[in-house]
Design a protein around this motif. Structure first.
Motif, PDB file in Angstrom:
ATOM      1  N   GLN A   1      -8.144  20.773 -36.346  1.00  0.00           N
ATOM      2  CA  GLN A   1      -8.275  19.378 -35.941  1.00  0.00           C
ATOM      3  C   GLN A   1      -9.761  19.112 -35.693  1.00  0.00           C
ATOM      4  O   GLN A   1     -10.382  19.789 -34.885  1.00  0.00           O
ATOM      5  CB  GLN A   1      -7.488  19.112 -34.645  1.00  0.00           C
ATOM      6  CG  GLN A   1      -7.569  17.655 -34.197  1.00  0.00           C
ATOM      7  CD  GLN A   1      -6.918  17.458 -32.842  1.00  0.00           C
ATOM      8  OE1 GLN A   1      -7.266  18.142 -31.897  1.00  0.00           O
ATOM      9  NE2 GLN A   1      -5.995  16.527 -32.757  1.00  0.00           N
TER      10      GLN A   1
ATOM     11  N   HIS B   1      -9.239  10.336 -40.785  1.00  0.00           N
ATOM     12  CA  HIS B   1      -7.854   9.923 -41.039  1.00  0.00           C
ATOM     13  C   HIS B   1      -7.417   8.851 -40.052  1.00  0.00           C
ATOM     14  O   HIS B   1      -6.570   8.016 -40.364  1.00  0.00           O
ATOM     15  CB  HIS B   1      -6.915  11.133 -40.933  1.00  0.00           C
ATOM     16  CG  HIS B   1      -7.199  12.188 -41.957  1.00  0.00           C
ATOM     17  ND1 HIS B   1      -7.530  13.479 -41.634  1.00  0.00           N
ATOM     18  CD2 HIS B   1      -7.231  12.121 -43.312  1.00  0.00           C
ATOM     19  CE1 HIS B   1      -7.742  14.176 -42.743  1.00  0.00           C
ATOM     20  NE2 HIS B   1      -7.561  13.373 -43.776  1.00  0.00           N
ATOM     21  N   GLN B   2      -7.955   8.935 -38.841  1.00  0.00           N
ATOM     22  CA  GLN B   2      -7.684   7.922 -37.823  1.00  0.00           C
ATOM     23  C   GLN B   2      -9.003   7.569 -37.134  1.00  0.00           C
ATOM     24  O   GLN B   2      -9.918   8.388 -37.085  1.00  0.00           O
ATOM     25  CB  GLN B   2      -6.682   8.435 -36.773  1.00  0.00           C
ATOM     26  CG  GLN B   2      -5.264   8.575 -37.297  1.00  0.00           C
ATOM     27  CD  GLN B   2      -4.324   9.049 -36.197  1.00  0.00           C
ATOM     28  OE1 GLN B   2      -4.588  10.024 -35.524  1.00  0.00           O
ATOM     29  NE2 GLN B   2      -3.216   8.341 -36.034  1.00  0.00           N
ATOM     30  N   HIS B   3      -9.057   6.343 -36.623  1.00  0.00           N
ATOM     31  CA  HIS B   3     -10.276   5.897 -35.958  1.00  0.00           C
ATOM     32  C   HIS B   3      -9.968   5.408 -34.549  1.00  0.00           C
ATOM     33  O   HIS B   3      -9.031   4.649 -34.346  1.00  0.00           O
ATOM     34  CB  HIS B   3     -10.942   4.763 -36.752  1.00  0.00           C
ATOM     35  CG  HIS B   3     -11.548   5.225 -38.039  1.00  0.00           C
ATOM     36  ND1 HIS B   3     -10.815   5.356 -39.193  1.00  0.00           N
ATOM     37  CD2 HIS B   3     -12.817   5.605 -38.347  1.00  0.00           C
ATOM     38  CE1 HIS B   3     -11.592   5.788 -40.168  1.00  0.00           C
ATOM     39  NE2 HIS B   3     -12.814   5.946 -39.675  1.00  0.00           N
ATOM     40  N   TYR B   4     -10.780   5.877 -33.642  1.00  0.00           N
ATOM     41  CA  TYR B   4     -10.710   5.417 -32.254  1.00  0.00           C
ATOM     42  C   TYR B   4     -12.039   4.765 -31.908  1.00  0.00           C
ATOM     43  O   TYR B   4     -13.102   5.291 -32.246  1.00  0.00           O
ATOM     44  CB  TYR B   4     -10.452   6.589 -31.303  1.00  0.00           C
ATOM     45  CG  TYR B   4      -9.059   7.178 -31.425  1.00  0.00           C
ATOM     46  CD1 TYR B   4      -8.037   6.775 -30.572  1.00  0.00           C
ATOM     47  CD2 TYR B   4      -8.780   8.140 -32.401  1.00  0.00           C
ATOM     48  CE1 TYR B   4      -6.768   7.312 -30.691  1.00  0.00           C
ATOM     49  CE2 TYR B   4      -7.519   8.680 -32.525  1.00  0.00           C
ATOM     50  CZ  TYR B   4      -6.508   8.272 -31.668  1.00  0.00           C
ATOM     51  OH  TYR B   4      -5.253   8.802 -31.781  1.00  0.00           O
TER      52      TYR B   4
ATOM     53  N   LEU C   1      -7.104   3.091 -30.387  1.00  0.00           N
ATOM     54  CA  LEU C   1      -6.761   3.447 -31.761  1.00  0.00           C
ATOM     55  C   LEU C   1      -6.811   2.176 -32.608  1.00  0.00           C
ATOM     56  O   LEU C   1      -6.182   1.169 -32.278  1.00  0.00           O
ATOM     57  CB  LEU C   1      -5.372   4.070 -31.820  1.00  0.00           C
ATOM     58  CG  LEU C   1      -4.846   4.418 -33.215  1.00  0.00           C
ATOM     59  CD1 LEU C   1      -5.726   5.473 -33.888  1.00  0.00           C
ATOM     60  CD2 LEU C   1      -3.405   4.904 -33.122  1.00  0.00           C
TER      61      LEU C   1
ATOM     62  N   SER D   1      -6.412  -0.317 -35.939  1.00  0.00           N
ATOM     63  CA  SER D   1      -5.560  -0.615 -37.101  1.00  0.00           C
ATOM     64  C   SER D   1      -6.437  -0.617 -38.355  1.00  0.00           C
ATOM     65  O   SER D   1      -7.667  -0.501 -38.282  1.00  0.00           O
ATOM     66  CB  SER D   1      -4.894  -1.978 -36.922  1.00  0.00           C
ATOM     67  OG  SER D   1      -5.892  -2.996 -36.916  1.00  0.00           O
ATOM     68  N   ASP D   2      -5.820  -0.787 -39.549  1.00  0.00           N
ATOM     69  CA  ASP D   2      -6.591  -0.785 -40.798  1.00  0.00           C
ATOM     70  C   ASP D   2      -7.640  -1.891 -40.815  1.00  0.00           C
ATOM     71  O   ASP D   2      -8.790  -1.665 -41.196  1.00  0.00           O
ATOM     72  CB  ASP D   2      -5.643  -0.931 -41.987  1.00  0.00           C
ATOM     73  CG  ASP D   2      -4.806   0.312 -42.207  1.00  0.00           C
ATOM     74  OD1 ASP D   2      -5.197   1.383 -41.670  1.00  0.00           O
ATOM     75  OD2 ASP D   2      -3.771   0.222 -42.893  1.00  0.00           O
TER      76      ASP D   2
ATOM     77  N   ARG E   1     -10.391  -1.102 -38.396  1.00  0.00           N
ATOM     78  CA  ARG E   1     -11.252  -0.036 -38.942  1.00  0.00           C
ATOM     79  C   ARG E   1     -12.322  -0.652 -39.858  1.00  0.00           C
ATOM     80  O   ARG E   1     -13.510  -0.341 -39.751  1.00  0.00           O
ATOM     81  CB  ARG E   1     -10.421   0.982 -39.732  1.00  0.00           C
ATOM     82  CG  ARG E   1      -9.522   1.841 -38.880  1.00  0.00           C
ATOM     83  CD  ARG E   1      -8.543   2.638 -39.723  1.00  0.00           C
ATOM     84  NE  ARG E   1      -9.222   3.665 -40.522  1.00  0.00           N
ATOM     85  CZ  ARG E   1      -8.620   4.402 -41.450  1.00  0.00           C
ATOM     86  NH1 ARG E   1      -7.327   4.203 -41.713  1.00  0.00           N
ATOM     87  NH2 ARG E   1      -9.287   5.310 -42.119  1.00  0.00           N
TER      88      ARG E   1
END
Length: 369
Positions: free
Chosen positions: A301, A316-319, A336, A338-339, A342
Protein backbone atom coordinates in the motif's frame (compact mmCIF):
# COMPACT_ATOMS: atom_id res chain seq x y z
CA UNK A 1 25.62 -4.79 50.79
CA UNK A 2 28.32 -4.96 53.46
CA UNK A 3 26.34 -2.66 55.75
CA UNK A 4 23.27 -4.82 55.32
CA UNK A 5 25.33 -7.94 55.96
CA UNK A 6 26.77 -6.49 59.18
CA UNK A 7 23.33 -5.51 60.42
CA UNK A 8 21.84 -8.92 59.59
CA UNK A 9 24.82 -10.61 61.27
CA UNK A 10 24.21 -8.57 64.43
CA UNK A 11 20.51 -9.53 64.48
CA UNK A 12 21.30 -13.18 63.82
CA UNK A 13 23.99 -13.36 66.53
CA UNK A 14 21.57 -11.82 69.01
CA UNK A 15 18.91 -14.45 68.26
CA UNK A 16 21.44 -17.27 68.09
CA UNK A 17 22.90 -16.34 71.46
CA UNK A 18 19.41 -16.40 72.99
CA UNK A 19 19.13 -20.14 72.13
CA UNK A 20 15.35 -19.95 71.91
CA UNK A 21 13.25 -23.11 71.85
CA UNK A 22 9.78 -23.83 70.54
CA UNK A 23 7.18 -23.63 73.32
CA UNK A 24 9.67 -22.05 75.70
CA UNK A 25 7.65 -18.90 76.32
CA UNK A 26 4.59 -20.78 77.64
CA UNK A 27 6.80 -22.87 79.93
CA UNK A 28 8.59 -19.82 81.28
CA UNK A 29 5.37 -17.90 81.90
CA UNK A 30 3.88 -20.88 83.77
CA UNK A 31 7.07 -21.39 85.78
CA UNK A 32 7.24 -17.69 86.67
CA UNK A 33 3.70 -17.75 87.99
CA UNK A 34 4.61 -20.68 90.30
CA UNK A 35 7.84 -19.05 91.50
CA UNK A 36 6.19 -15.67 92.15
CA UNK A 37 3.59 -17.40 94.36
CA UNK A 38 6.03 -19.85 96.02
CA UNK A 39 5.34 -18.88 99.65
CA UNK A 40 1.59 -19.14 99.21
CA UNK A 41 1.90 -22.50 97.44
CA UNK A 42 4.12 -23.86 100.25
CA UNK A 43 1.62 -22.76 102.92
CA UNK A 44 -1.39 -24.16 101.12
CA UNK A 45 0.28 -27.52 100.40
CA UNK A 46 1.11 -27.93 104.09
CA UNK A 47 -2.34 -26.80 105.10
CA UNK A 48 -3.97 -29.28 102.72
CA UNK A 49 -1.77 -32.13 104.00
CA UNK A 50 -2.57 -31.33 107.62
CA UNK A 51 -6.30 -31.36 106.95
CA UNK A 52 -6.09 -34.64 105.05
CA UNK A 53 -3.63 -36.65 107.14
CA UNK A 54 -1.26 -34.52 109.16
CA UNK A 55 -3.11 -34.04 112.43
CA UNK A 56 -5.46 -35.72 114.88
CA UNK A 57 -8.98 -36.15 113.60
CA UNK A 58 -7.77 -35.48 110.00
CA UNK A 59 -9.99 -36.46 107.06
CA UNK A 60 -8.18 -39.71 106.36
CA UNK A 61 -8.69 -40.98 109.92
CA UNK A 62 -12.39 -40.26 109.75
CA UNK A 63 -12.60 -42.00 106.38
CA UNK A 64 -10.81 -45.01 107.81
CA UNK A 65 -13.29 -45.29 110.67
CA UNK A 66 -16.22 -44.89 108.27
CA UNK A 67 -14.79 -47.61 106.03
CA UNK A 68 -14.44 -50.03 108.96
CA UNK A 69 -17.99 -49.31 110.08
CA UNK A 70 -19.48 -50.16 106.69
CA UNK A 71 -17.43 -53.33 106.42
CA UNK A 72 -19.25 -54.73 109.51
CA UNK A 73 -22.67 -54.40 107.83
CA UNK A 74 -21.86 -55.02 104.15
CA UNK A 75 -22.98 -58.64 104.41
CA UNK A 76 -26.52 -57.56 105.30
CA UNK A 77 -27.41 -56.25 101.93
CA UNK A 78 -26.19 -55.48 98.40
CA UNK A 79 -26.71 -51.78 98.92
CA UNK A 80 -24.48 -51.77 102.02
CA UNK A 81 -21.81 -53.72 100.17
CA UNK A 82 -21.73 -51.18 97.28
CA UNK A 83 -21.43 -48.25 99.70
CA UNK A 84 -18.62 -50.02 101.55
CA UNK A 85 -16.69 -50.70 98.31
CA UNK A 86 -17.09 -47.09 97.08
CA UNK A 87 -15.98 -45.65 100.37
CA UNK A 88 -13.02 -48.01 100.55
CA UNK A 89 -12.00 -46.95 97.00
CA UNK A 90 -12.19 -43.29 98.02
CA UNK A 91 -10.16 -44.05 101.14
CA UNK A 92 -7.38 -45.61 99.03
CA UNK A 93 -7.39 -42.58 96.66
CA UNK A 94 -7.23 -40.14 99.58
CA UNK A 95 -4.32 -42.10 101.06
CA UNK A 96 -2.48 -41.60 97.72
CA UNK A 97 -3.28 -37.90 97.67
CA UNK A 98 -2.12 -37.55 101.27
CA UNK A 99 1.27 -39.07 100.44
CA UNK A 100 1.71 -36.78 97.40
CA UNK A 101 0.68 -33.74 99.44
CA UNK A 102 3.24 -34.64 102.10
CA UNK A 103 5.99 -35.05 99.47
CA UNK A 104 5.03 -31.82 97.68
CA UNK A 105 4.88 -29.85 100.91
CA UNK A 106 8.27 -31.15 102.06
CA UNK A 107 10.04 -30.74 98.70
CA UNK A 108 8.62 -27.40 97.56
CA UNK A 109 11.10 -24.63 98.17
CA UNK A 110 10.81 -20.92 97.49
CA UNK A 111 13.72 -20.20 95.07
CA UNK A 112 14.50 -16.48 94.72
CA UNK A 113 17.50 -17.14 92.42
CA UNK A 114 15.48 -19.26 90.01
CA UNK A 115 12.75 -16.62 90.08
CA UNK A 116 15.25 -13.95 88.99
CA UNK A 117 16.66 -16.18 86.23
CA UNK A 118 13.17 -16.90 84.90
CA UNK A 119 12.26 -13.22 84.97
CA UNK A 120 15.45 -12.31 83.08
CA UNK A 121 14.87 -15.03 80.50
CA UNK A 122 11.31 -13.90 79.88
CA UNK A 123 12.46 -10.28 79.74
CA UNK A 124 14.92 -11.26 76.97
CA UNK A 125 12.16 -13.04 75.05
CA UNK A 126 9.80 -10.07 75.35
CA UNK A 127 12.57 -7.65 74.34
CA UNK A 128 13.40 -9.65 71.19
CA UNK A 129 9.71 -9.90 70.28
CA UNK A 130 9.28 -6.16 70.63
CA UNK A 131 12.41 -5.51 68.58
CA UNK A 132 11.25 -7.69 65.70
CA UNK A 133 7.54 -6.78 66.03
CA UNK A 134 6.32 -10.36 66.64
CA UNK A 135 4.34 -12.10 69.40
CA UNK A 136 5.90 -15.54 69.76
CA UNK A 137 9.17 -17.44 70.04
CA UNK A 138 8.20 -19.40 66.92
CA UNK A 139 8.15 -16.18 64.88
CA UNK A 140 11.55 -15.21 66.27
CA UNK A 141 12.94 -18.60 65.21
CA UNK A 142 11.52 -18.04 61.72
CA UNK A 143 13.24 -14.64 61.52
CA UNK A 144 16.49 -16.25 62.66
CA UNK A 145 16.24 -18.78 59.81
CA UNK A 146 15.58 -16.00 57.27
CA UNK A 147 18.57 -14.01 58.53
CA UNK A 148 20.76 -17.09 58.26
CA UNK A 149 19.69 -17.60 54.64
CA UNK A 150 20.48 -13.97 53.80
CA UNK A 151 23.93 -14.26 55.40
CA UNK A 152 24.67 -17.44 53.45
CA UNK A 153 23.63 -15.71 50.21
CA UNK A 154 25.85 -12.70 50.91
CA UNK A 155 28.71 -14.96 51.88
CA UNK A 156 28.65 -16.32 48.34
CA UNK A 157 28.58 -12.90 46.67
CA UNK A 158 32.19 -13.01 45.58
CA UNK A 159 31.75 -16.42 44.00
CA UNK A 160 28.50 -15.30 42.36
CA UNK A 161 30.16 -12.15 41.04
CA UNK A 162 32.93 -14.16 39.41
CA UNK A 163 30.36 -16.54 37.92
CA UNK A 164 28.29 -13.67 36.57
CA UNK A 165 31.35 -11.93 35.16
CA UNK A 166 32.27 -15.13 33.36
CA UNK A 167 28.76 -15.31 31.91
CA UNK A 168 29.00 -11.66 30.82
CA UNK A 169 32.35 -12.30 29.14
CA UNK A 170 30.98 -15.35 27.34
CA UNK A 171 27.87 -13.42 26.26
CA UNK A 172 30.08 -10.59 24.99
CA UNK A 173 32.11 -13.02 22.89
CA UNK A 174 28.92 -14.49 21.42
CA UNK A 175 27.55 -11.00 20.72
CA UNK A 176 30.80 -9.91 19.09
CA UNK A 177 30.87 -13.06 16.96
CA UNK A 178 27.33 -12.41 15.73
CA UNK A 179 28.06 -8.72 15.17
CA UNK A 180 31.09 -9.59 13.05
CA UNK A 181 29.03 -12.06 11.00
CA UNK A 182 26.28 -9.48 10.41
CA UNK A 183 28.90 -6.88 9.45
CA UNK A 184 30.42 -9.22 6.86
CA UNK A 185 26.98 -9.90 5.38
CA UNK A 186 26.32 -6.18 5.12
CA UNK A 187 29.67 -5.41 3.48
CA UNK A 188 29.07 -8.12 0.86
CA UNK A 189 26.00 -6.22 -0.36
CA UNK A 190 27.50 -2.72 -0.46
CA UNK A 191 28.72 -2.87 -4.07
CA UNK A 192 25.48 -4.35 -5.35
CA UNK A 193 23.45 -1.68 -3.54
CA UNK A 194 25.70 1.07 -4.93
CA UNK A 195 25.17 -0.20 -8.49
CA UNK A 196 21.39 -0.54 -8.07
CA UNK A 197 21.13 2.99 -6.67
CA UNK A 198 23.27 4.40 -9.49
CA UNK A 199 21.04 2.72 -12.10
CA UNK A 200 17.84 4.02 -10.48
CA UNK A 201 19.24 7.56 -10.11
CA UNK A 202 20.30 7.54 -13.73
CA UNK A 203 16.70 6.73 -14.69
CA UNK A 204 15.56 9.62 -12.48
CA UNK A 205 17.64 12.15 -14.42
CA UNK A 206 20.92 11.89 -12.50
CA UNK A 207 23.13 10.15 -15.05
CA UNK A 208 26.37 11.25 -13.40
CA UNK A 209 25.37 10.37 -9.84
CA UNK A 210 27.84 8.35 -7.81
CA UNK A 211 26.91 6.53 -4.59
CA UNK A 212 29.45 5.02 -2.22
CA UNK A 213 28.70 3.24 1.01
CA UNK A 214 31.35 3.82 3.67
CA UNK A 215 31.64 1.76 6.80
CA UNK A 216 33.60 2.18 10.03
CA UNK A 217 33.64 -0.07 13.06
CA UNK A 218 32.06 1.41 16.17
CA UNK A 219 31.31 0.35 19.71
CA UNK A 220 28.57 -2.27 19.90
CA UNK A 221 25.01 -1.03 20.12
CA UNK A 222 21.59 -2.45 19.21
CA UNK A 223 22.33 -2.09 15.46
CA UNK A 224 25.71 -3.82 15.58
CA UNK A 225 29.28 -2.59 15.08
CA UNK A 226 28.82 -0.81 11.74
CA UNK A 227 28.76 2.96 11.39
CA UNK A 228 27.45 3.16 7.83
CA UNK A 229 27.34 6.37 5.81
CA UNK A 230 26.02 6.92 2.29
CA UNK A 231 28.39 9.17 0.32
CA UNK A 232 26.92 10.89 -2.72
CA UNK A 233 27.90 13.03 -5.69
CA UNK A 234 25.54 14.22 -8.41
CA UNK A 235 28.17 15.71 -10.75
CA UNK A 236 31.23 14.54 -12.63
CA UNK A 237 34.58 15.21 -11.06
CA UNK A 238 33.12 15.69 -7.58
CA UNK A 239 34.17 13.07 -5.04
CA UNK A 240 31.28 11.49 -3.13
CA UNK A 241 30.65 13.24 0.16
CA UNK A 242 28.26 13.07 3.09
CA UNK A 243 24.69 13.57 1.92
CA UNK A 244 23.99 16.42 4.30
CA UNK A 245 26.80 18.54 2.94
CA UNK A 246 26.41 18.00 -0.81
CA UNK A 247 22.91 16.93 -1.91
CA UNK A 248 20.27 19.48 -2.91
CA UNK A 249 16.61 19.01 -1.93
CA UNK A 250 15.70 17.39 -5.24
CA UNK A 251 18.78 15.18 -5.26
CA UNK A 252 18.18 14.08 -1.71
CA UNK A 253 14.52 13.28 -2.48
CA UNK A 254 15.43 11.14 -5.50
CA UNK A 255 18.15 9.27 -3.58
CA UNK A 256 15.83 8.53 -0.65
CA UNK A 257 13.13 7.43 -3.09
CA UNK A 258 15.57 5.06 -4.81
CA UNK A 259 16.61 3.57 -1.45
CA UNK A 260 12.98 3.00 -0.45
CA UNK A 261 12.23 1.52 -3.86
CA UNK A 262 15.01 -1.07 -3.40
CA UNK A 263 14.14 -1.80 0.23
CA UNK A 264 10.44 -2.31 -0.52
CA UNK A 265 11.17 -5.74 -1.98
CA UNK A 266 13.55 -6.67 0.84
CA UNK A 267 11.41 -5.80 3.87
CA UNK A 268 7.85 -6.87 4.60
CA UNK A 269 6.43 -3.37 4.82
CA UNK A 270 2.64 -3.43 4.33
CA UNK A 271 2.51 0.36 3.87
CA UNK A 272 5.00 2.84 2.39
CA UNK A 273 4.47 6.57 2.91
CA UNK A 274 6.15 9.20 0.74
CA UNK A 275 5.82 12.63 2.30
CA UNK A 276 6.60 15.17 -0.46
CA UNK A 277 9.29 12.89 -1.86
CA UNK A 278 8.89 14.80 -5.14
CA UNK A 279 10.32 18.04 -3.69
CA UNK A 280 12.62 19.72 -6.23
CA UNK A 281 11.69 17.52 -9.19
CA UNK A 282 9.33 17.91 -12.13
CA UNK A 283 8.62 16.87 -15.71
CA UNK A 284 9.98 13.61 -17.02
CA UNK A 285 11.65 12.72 -13.72
CA UNK A 286 8.34 13.00 -11.91
CA UNK A 287 6.70 10.68 -14.45
CA UNK A 288 9.46 8.07 -14.02
CA UNK A 289 9.13 8.36 -10.23
CA UNK A 290 5.38 7.84 -10.28
CA UNK A 291 5.77 4.82 -12.58
CA UNK A 292 8.09 3.31 -9.97
CA UNK A 293 5.51 4.06 -7.29
CA UNK A 294 2.88 2.21 -9.29
CA UNK A 295 5.16 -0.84 -9.48
CA UNK A 296 5.66 -0.68 -5.73
CA UNK A 297 1.88 -0.46 -5.28
CA UNK A 298 1.50 -3.92 -6.82
CA UNK A 299 2.81 -5.46 -3.55
CA UNK A 300 2.44 -2.66 -1.01
CA UNK A 301 0.00 0.00 0.00
CA UNK A 302 1.61 3.29 -1.14
CA UNK A 303 0.49 6.60 0.34
CA UNK A 304 1.97 9.71 -1.31
CA UNK A 305 1.65 13.31 -0.17
CA UNK A 306 2.38 15.41 -3.27
CA UNK A 307 2.08 18.85 -4.85
CA UNK A 308 2.92 17.60 -8.37
CA UNK A 309 -0.07 16.94 -10.64
CA UNK A 310 1.87 14.26 -12.61
CA UNK A 311 2.26 12.23 -9.40
CA UNK A 312 -1.07 13.04 -7.77
CA UNK A 313 -3.00 12.02 -10.89
CA UNK A 314 -1.69 8.43 -10.81
CA UNK A 315 -3.22 7.46 -7.46
CA UNK A 316 -6.06 4.96 -7.36
CA UNK A 317 -7.82 7.13 -4.80
CA UNK A 318 -7.42 10.77 -3.85
CA UNK A 319 -7.77 12.40 -0.48
CA UNK A 320 -7.74 16.15 -0.08
CA UNK A 321 -6.18 17.54 3.13
CA UNK A 322 -7.39 20.97 4.17
CA UNK A 323 -7.92 23.27 7.16
CA UNK A 324 -11.43 24.07 8.33
CA UNK A 325 -11.50 27.61 9.77
CA UNK A 326 -15.25 27.90 10.28
CA UNK A 327 -15.02 27.34 14.05
CA UNK A 328 -13.06 29.33 16.64
CA UNK A 329 -10.17 26.89 16.28
CA UNK A 330 -8.74 25.64 12.98
CA UNK A 331 -9.11 21.91 12.42
CA UNK A 332 -7.21 19.82 9.86
CA UNK A 333 -9.48 17.51 7.87
CA UNK A 334 -9.15 14.93 5.12
CA UNK A 335 -11.73 14.14 2.45
CA UNK A 336 -12.06 11.32 -0.09
CA UNK A 337 -12.61 12.95 -3.51
CA UNK A 338 -15.12 11.92 -6.16
CA UNK A 339 -14.10 11.71 -9.86
CA UNK A 340 -15.20 15.30 -10.57
CA UNK A 341 -13.50 16.57 -7.40
CA UNK A 342 -10.32 14.76 -8.40
CA UNK A 343 -10.28 16.53 -11.77
CA UNK A 344 -10.86 19.92 -10.14
CA UNK A 345 -8.13 19.50 -7.50
CA UNK A 346 -5.58 18.29 -10.08
CA UNK A 347 -6.53 21.27 -12.28
CA UNK A 348 -5.88 23.60 -9.33
CA UNK A 349 -2.41 22.07 -9.00
CA UNK A 350 -1.86 22.90 -12.68
CA UNK A 351 -3.51 26.33 -13.03
CA UNK A 352 -4.04 27.75 -9.57
CA UNK A 353 -7.11 28.30 -7.39
CA UNK A 354 -9.38 29.19 -10.33
CA UNK A 355 -8.25 26.78 -13.05
CA UNK A 356 -9.10 27.43 -16.68
CA UNK A 357 -10.98 24.98 -18.87
CA UNK A 358 -7.69 23.93 -20.48
CA UNK A 359 -6.23 23.16 -17.01
CA UNK A 360 -9.28 21.06 -16.20
CA UNK A 361 -8.93 19.26 -19.54
CA UNK A 362 -5.22 18.61 -18.81
CA UNK A 363 -6.17 17.21 -15.43
CA UNK A 364 -8.65 14.84 -17.04
CA UNK A 365 -6.02 13.70 -19.52
CA UNK A 366 -3.55 13.00 -16.68
CA UNK A 367 -6.17 11.00 -14.82
CA UNK A 368 -7.09 9.05 -17.94
CA UNK A 369 -3.55 7.94 -18.76
Amino acid sequence: MQQEKDFNQFLFDELDKAQLKTGEQDELEEKLEVLENGELIKVKLSEAYQLVDGQEFAAIQNLHQATESLKTIQSYGKNFQELSERLNSSFIEIQDIAKELEIAANEFEHQPDELQQTQERLSLVYSLQQKHHVDSVEELLKIKTELEEKLLAVADVEGSEKKLQKEVDEAYLQMNKKAQAISQQRIQHFERLENELKALLSGLGMEDAVVKIANQTKTHDKSGIDDIKILFSANKGIAPQNLKSIASGGEFSRLMFAIKYIMADKIAMPTIIFDEIDTGISGEVAIKMVNMMQRMAENHQVITISHLPQIAAKGHQHYFVFKDNTAEKSVSKIKLLSDNERSLEIAKMIGGENPSESAIQSARELLAV
